[in-house]
Scaffold this active site. Sequence first.
Site, PDB file in Angstrom:
ATOM      1  N   HIS A   1      39.115  44.440  41.534  1.00  0.00           N
ATOM      2  CA  HIS A   1      39.698  45.765  41.705  1.00  0.00           C
ATOM      3  C   HIS A   1      38.671  46.604  42.439  1.00  0.00           C
ATOM      4  O   HIS A   1      37.502  46.607  42.056  1.00  0.00           O
ATOM      5  CB  HIS A   1      40.023  46.368  40.344  1.00  0.00           C
ATOM      6  CG  HIS A   1      40.864  47.599  40.412  1.00  0.00           C
ATOM      7  ND1 HIS A   1      40.397  48.779  40.929  1.00  0.00           N
ATOM      8  CD2 HIS A   1      42.148  47.825  40.053  1.00  0.00           C
ATOM      9  CE1 HIS A   1      41.372  49.684  40.865  1.00  0.00           C
ATOM     10  NE2 HIS A   1      42.433  49.138  40.341  1.00  0.00           N
TER      11      HIS A   1
ATOM     12  N   LEU B   1      37.483  50.391  34.466  1.00  0.00           N
ATOM     13  CA  LEU B   1      38.393  50.652  35.576  1.00  0.00           C
ATOM     14  C   LEU B   1      38.606  52.124  35.897  1.00  0.00           C
ATOM     15  O   LEU B   1      38.721  52.956  35.013  1.00  0.00           O
ATOM     16  CB  LEU B   1      39.757  50.043  35.253  1.00  0.00           C
ATOM     17  CG  LEU B   1      40.667  49.981  36.476  1.00  0.00           C
ATOM     18  CD1 LEU B   1      40.231  48.867  37.399  1.00  0.00           C
ATOM     19  CD2 LEU B   1      42.106  49.784  36.063  1.00  0.00           C
TER      20      LEU B   1
ATOM     21  N   HIS C   1      38.994  42.013  37.699  1.00  0.00           N
ATOM     22  CA  HIS C   1      40.091  42.733  37.089  1.00  0.00           C
ATOM     23  C   HIS C   1      41.251  41.864  36.643  1.00  0.00           C
ATOM     24  O   HIS C   1      41.838  42.072  35.584  1.00  0.00           O
ATOM     25  CB  HIS C   1      40.604  43.745  38.121  1.00  0.00           C
ATOM     26  CG  HIS C   1      41.662  44.658  37.614  1.00  0.00           C
ATOM     27  ND1 HIS C   1      41.470  45.423  36.492  1.00  0.00           N
ATOM     28  CD2 HIS C   1      42.905  44.927  38.047  1.00  0.00           C
ATOM     29  CE1 HIS C   1      42.571  46.141  36.273  1.00  0.00           C
ATOM     30  NE2 HIS C   1      43.457  45.850  37.191  1.00  0.00           N
TER      31      HIS C   1
ATOM     32  N   GLN D   1      41.029  38.553  41.091  1.00  0.00           N
ATOM     33  CA  GLN D   1      41.137  39.845  41.765  1.00  0.00           C
ATOM     34  C   GLN D   1      39.973  40.777  41.424  1.00  0.00           C
ATOM     35  O   GLN D   1      39.659  40.982  40.264  1.00  0.00           O
ATOM     36  CB  GLN D   1      42.439  40.535  41.372  1.00  0.00           C
ATOM     37  CG  GLN D   1      42.596  41.899  42.020  1.00  0.00           C
ATOM     38  CD  GLN D   1      44.017  42.410  41.915  1.00  0.00           C
ATOM     39  OE1 GLN D   1      44.423  42.907  40.881  1.00  0.00           O
ATOM     40  NE2 GLN D   1      44.773  42.290  42.982  1.00  0.00           N
TER      41      GLN D   1
ATOM     42  N   ARG E   1      44.431  45.542  47.317  1.00  0.00           N
ATOM     43  CA  ARG E   1      43.126  45.601  46.643  1.00  0.00           C
ATOM     44  C   ARG E   1      42.046  44.766  47.310  1.00  0.00           C
ATOM     45  O   ARG E   1      40.888  45.165  47.360  1.00  0.00           O
ATOM     46  CB  ARG E   1      43.304  45.135  45.205  1.00  0.00           C
ATOM     47  CG  ARG E   1      44.093  46.151  44.448  1.00  0.00           C
ATOM     48  CD  ARG E   1      44.293  45.766  43.026  1.00  0.00           C
ATOM     49  NE  ARG E   1      44.912  46.906  42.355  1.00  0.00           N
ATOM     50  CZ  ARG E   1      45.407  46.878  41.142  1.00  0.00           C
ATOM     51  NH1 ARG E   1      45.363  45.774  40.433  1.00  0.00           N
ATOM     52  NH2 ARG E   1      45.925  47.961  40.621  1.00  0.00           N
TER      53      ARG E   1
ATOM     54  N   GLU F   1      43.981  52.856  40.168  1.00  0.00           N
ATOM     55  CA  GLU F   1      44.413  53.020  41.549  1.00  0.00           C
ATOM     56  C   GLU F   1      45.225  54.306  41.707  1.00  0.00           C
ATOM     57  O   GLU F   1      45.343  54.848  42.805  1.00  0.00           O
ATOM     58  CB  GLU F   1      45.269  51.803  41.906  1.00  0.00           C
ATOM     59  CG  GLU F   1      45.596  51.688  43.343  1.00  0.00           C
ATOM     60  CD  GLU F   1      46.143  50.297  43.674  1.00  0.00           C
ATOM     61  OE1 GLU F   1      45.586  49.286  43.199  1.00  0.00           O
ATOM     62  OE2 GLU F   1      47.125  50.234  44.405  1.00  0.00           O
TER      63      GLU F   1
ATOM     64  N   PHE G   1      51.643  53.270  45.123  1.00  0.00           N
ATOM     65  CA  PHE G   1      50.519  52.407  44.768  1.00  0.00           C
ATOM     66  C   PHE G   1      50.220  51.475  45.927  1.00  0.00           C
ATOM     67  O   PHE G   1      51.083  51.256  46.787  1.00  0.00           O
ATOM     68  CB  PHE G   1      50.893  51.578  43.530  1.00  0.00           C
ATOM     69  CG  PHE G   1      49.915  51.700  42.388  1.00  0.00           C
ATOM     70  CD1 PHE G   1      49.570  52.936  41.875  1.00  0.00           C
ATOM     71  CD2 PHE G   1      49.368  50.562  41.789  1.00  0.00           C
ATOM     72  CE1 PHE G   1      48.697  53.044  40.803  1.00  0.00           C
ATOM     73  CE2 PHE G   1      48.494  50.662  40.713  1.00  0.00           C
ATOM     74  CZ  PHE G   1      48.160  51.896  40.217  1.00  0.00           C
TER      75      PHE G   1
ATOM     76  N   ARG H   1      47.340  40.130  43.704  1.00  0.00           N
ATOM     77  CA  ARG H   1      48.395  40.842  42.997  1.00  0.00           C
ATOM     78  C   ARG H   1      48.448  42.286  43.456  1.00  0.00           C
ATOM     79  O   ARG H   1      47.416  42.940  43.596  1.00  0.00           O
ATOM     80  CB  ARG H   1      48.114  40.822  41.493  1.00  0.00           C
ATOM     81  CG  ARG H   1      49.060  41.686  40.690  1.00  0.00           C
ATOM     82  CD  ARG H   1      48.704  41.688  39.219  1.00  0.00           C
ATOM     83  NE  ARG H   1      47.503  42.437  38.938  1.00  0.00           N
ATOM     84  CZ  ARG H   1      47.495  43.673  38.414  1.00  0.00           C
ATOM     85  NH1 ARG H   1      48.610  44.276  38.120  1.00  0.00           N
ATOM     86  NH2 ARG H   1      46.352  44.285  38.188  1.00  0.00           N
TER      87      ARG H   1
END
Lengths: 247, 594
Positions: free
Chosen positions: B236, B250, B374, B234, B309, B253, B121, B409
């Site tokens: 995304h 969403l 996000h 954040q 991100r 990822e 990730f 994050r």
Amino acid sequence: MSKITLSVYRGDANGGEMKTYTVDTFPGMVVLDAIHQIQAEQDGTLACRWNCKAAKCGSCSAEVNGMPKLMCKTRVDDYPADQPIVVHPLRTFPIVKDLVADVSWNFEVSKSIPILKLADDGSAEPLRMQQVDVDRIQEFRKCIECFLCQTVCHVLRDGDRKDIFFGPRQMVRLASLEMHPLDVLDRRPMLRETAGVGICNITKCCTEVCPEHIHITDNAIIPLKERVADTYFDPVQKVLRWVGGRK
Amino acid sequence: MPQYDTFEHDVLIVGAGGAGLRAAIGAVEKGCSVCVVTKSLLGKAHTVMAEGGAAAALGNFDNQDGWKVHFRDTMRGGKFLNNWRTVQIFAMEAPERILELERYGAVFDRTPEGLISQRAFGGHRYRRLAHVGDRTGLELIRTLQDKAVSVGIDVQMEVTLTRLLTDGGRVTGAVGYRREDGSIVVFRAKAVVLCSGGWGRMFRFTSNSWESTGDGAVMAYEAGAELQDMEMVQFHPTGMIWPPGVRGVLVTEGVRGDGGVLKNGAGERFMFNHVPEFYRAETAETPEEALRWVNDKVNNRRPPELLPRDVVARAIYKEVEAGRGSEHGGAYLDVSHMGAEYIKRKLPSMYDQFLHLGDVDITKQPMEVYPTVHYTMGGVPAEPESCATSLPGLYAAGECACGLHGANRLGGNSLTDLLVFGKRAGEAAGDFAIAEGPGSISEAEIQEEVETLMKPLGGSGGENPYQIHAELQEQMQSGAMIARTEEGLRQTLDKIHELQRRAEDIRVPGDTKFNPGWHAARDVKNMLVSSEIIVLSALERKESRGAQWRLDYPNEDAYWARNNVIAKKIDGKVSISHREVPEPPSELKELLQD
Ligand SMILES: Cc1cc2nc3c(=O)[nH]c(=O)nc-3n(C[C@H](O)[C@H](O)[C@H](O)COP(=O)(O)OP(=O)(O)OC[C@H]3O[C@@H](n4cnc5c(N)ncnc54)[C@H](O)[C@@H]3O)c2cc1C
Ligand code: SF4
Ligand code: SF4
Ligand code: FES
């Protein structure tokens, strides 16, 4: 911009009526979008549940043109544009208000099902399980608790026999535990007695409506029925299985 | 004054997401009576939507991994605004918590050896995310839900809490209403744990559900608690953009982790042009290396699509601004080269989501994506060890808490956060409850809140809560989104003030019986408070760092590298101050070098 009409149940446990609303459509619109548009522009008192808007949480269940559906996954362009889309709350449960049904019975039943029990309870060692051995329970664990299967099952719907049958959702849950490779509890007595696996007569209506495409009848209920039948009517098999160490 | 029911427990937990449920188990294990309150039904909290996985340095694939590397990655991802001790505890305890979850009944995908499989990730150096296909959040919440119910908690579903009750500064309970009938409910508790999740609903395009209105953070703020890092929202990089009904939803990822590539409108794989110096050494140099990485992660470096991100979101933004956007003004995300069977096995719910909602077959065609709001890194600062907040009796864990993620994050760190700090918060609240005994609750506070709640049902006001919410979303989207400027933020602040005035005149039809308009009237007030704090914090931080990107201050700043922005209510107004970021001890600092 084109328009569609919806006929939506408005009322509560004491009764209600279908009301018609007209909304503007846009590409890709789902029934939940239409309900939200009504709330924002025409009547803020229209009650419904939703959370994810991506078919992941199982909140927005309703009956659309008579079929149990997730409203967030049901496209309005799947229906003929010249007739109203009929949206009704789940019929197998009491109505709270408008599209909100009282599904609390499902949570009550859930409480009585014992969770996973391991032989080495208390240890912190990593579990070892092969993917092929967990494939089938992973199918059951996809369940998003939308209760569409519960609403369509005739035992609960027409017979209202919630007293003798936990319903397909809980059969899926029980299957995920019973078929867990490392579980050591025996839920077969429960399956036979309170859960009522024998009541299901394999009509497969539940499987047809499951938005997660879980093969409820073939993969969960029938194998559970077999286990229960084996245990209670075939002591030899039971002993063999026990000796072999597999449930 | 309407009648109300009062419930008494040792520990009250606000929220039934992963954090709340894990906290509940922790408090029960301390011997406490516990009540969990949730706005939705059990199992429907935001956590259910998480897709990609939960990060823990189990090292099941890459045995070089360990807590120190996870610590390093999380600190670097957060641009060092994180509380180092929080990150250390997190990285050290993550593997235990994941293994414990498995023993509660979670069934993760397996490695060939039969251990928990781990997925690559963004921002994580090694394969680290325990996962179940692309529905990890469902596995986590269902497991915790069943476990928590089995240890004997009380659950109050579809109850919205709107105010914390205090006794001389100590938090002793909360008041709110039942969504079903609007009746008032009061909870009295010896300790309260906030696990109320984040706040994305004030933006127009967001992956968040209706629940994410920031109630918990605002309730804490109103009760006098500090909030921290509120500017850090954040984005995304990959939300759906087409069709309009799913805009913001969403795209995990995991798509990029499993080989998906980003292309601009001209068909160019643009991420290679956006690799920051800071990450160059660990990023693949060529598309060939990036492709080899999918199958051989040991000898190749990760594709630039898997940069943190904030980096990827900005790159997409820049491509679109430069006129190289996709058909609907985003970027193309393509996994079709990975083969239909692989895609359906690895990304089944993405395949379904695009096929059903977007008319796109991702085994054959690219997806179209654009950044979507996000996650909120900011929130109620929580002590690393105990999750205690600045108010006695109040604990915070999960997305509403602050300290772990810094300025950005890393994907997968939130689900593990819920487990590690949910447990710690629940246990610490349990200890506090046992040690301190009951406090009292204030009738005057209850009365005041009931008046606030009931106001929109009467009076002559003409404002509609949905309209105010829509205008707020429009303004936050244009003025406080991914690229920020002094001017845009000032305009946004003015608009928020206007909306706050108008919100006093909200009038909704109907009564208190499951009335979404009435619910929205209270929610929008919370969103206006949290929006104001986001904007003020963003104005304060005159630099670019992590999620905060200021076009007028495009660089990092040495002062701001060492300071968090703090917001607190003083004399009825938002008061902003700075606090120095705690300095890690030298042996941990060394880990951050390479
Ligand atoms: C689409 C999506 C995908 C994600 N994927 C990942 C991923 O792969 N990995 C990862 O680590 N993270 C992921 N995240 C982030 C992660 O899911 C969340 O940060 C996390 O689940 C938050 O958990 P929580 O327990 O803090 O709060 P939530 O799960 O948001 O729960 C909040 C709870 O508080 C309750 N609540 C709120 N306000 C009130 C109130 N006023 N009164 C009563 N109850 C209240 C709510 O009803 C709810 O029960 C994802 C997020 C989204 C949106
Ligand atoms: S197959 Fe069984 S559980 Fe499913 S709907 Fe028919 S009777 Fe009900
Ligand atoms: S088994 Fe399928 S239909 Fe039944 S509750 Fe679960 S997801 Fe819904
Ligand atoms: S809103 Fe979550 S399934 Fe429809």
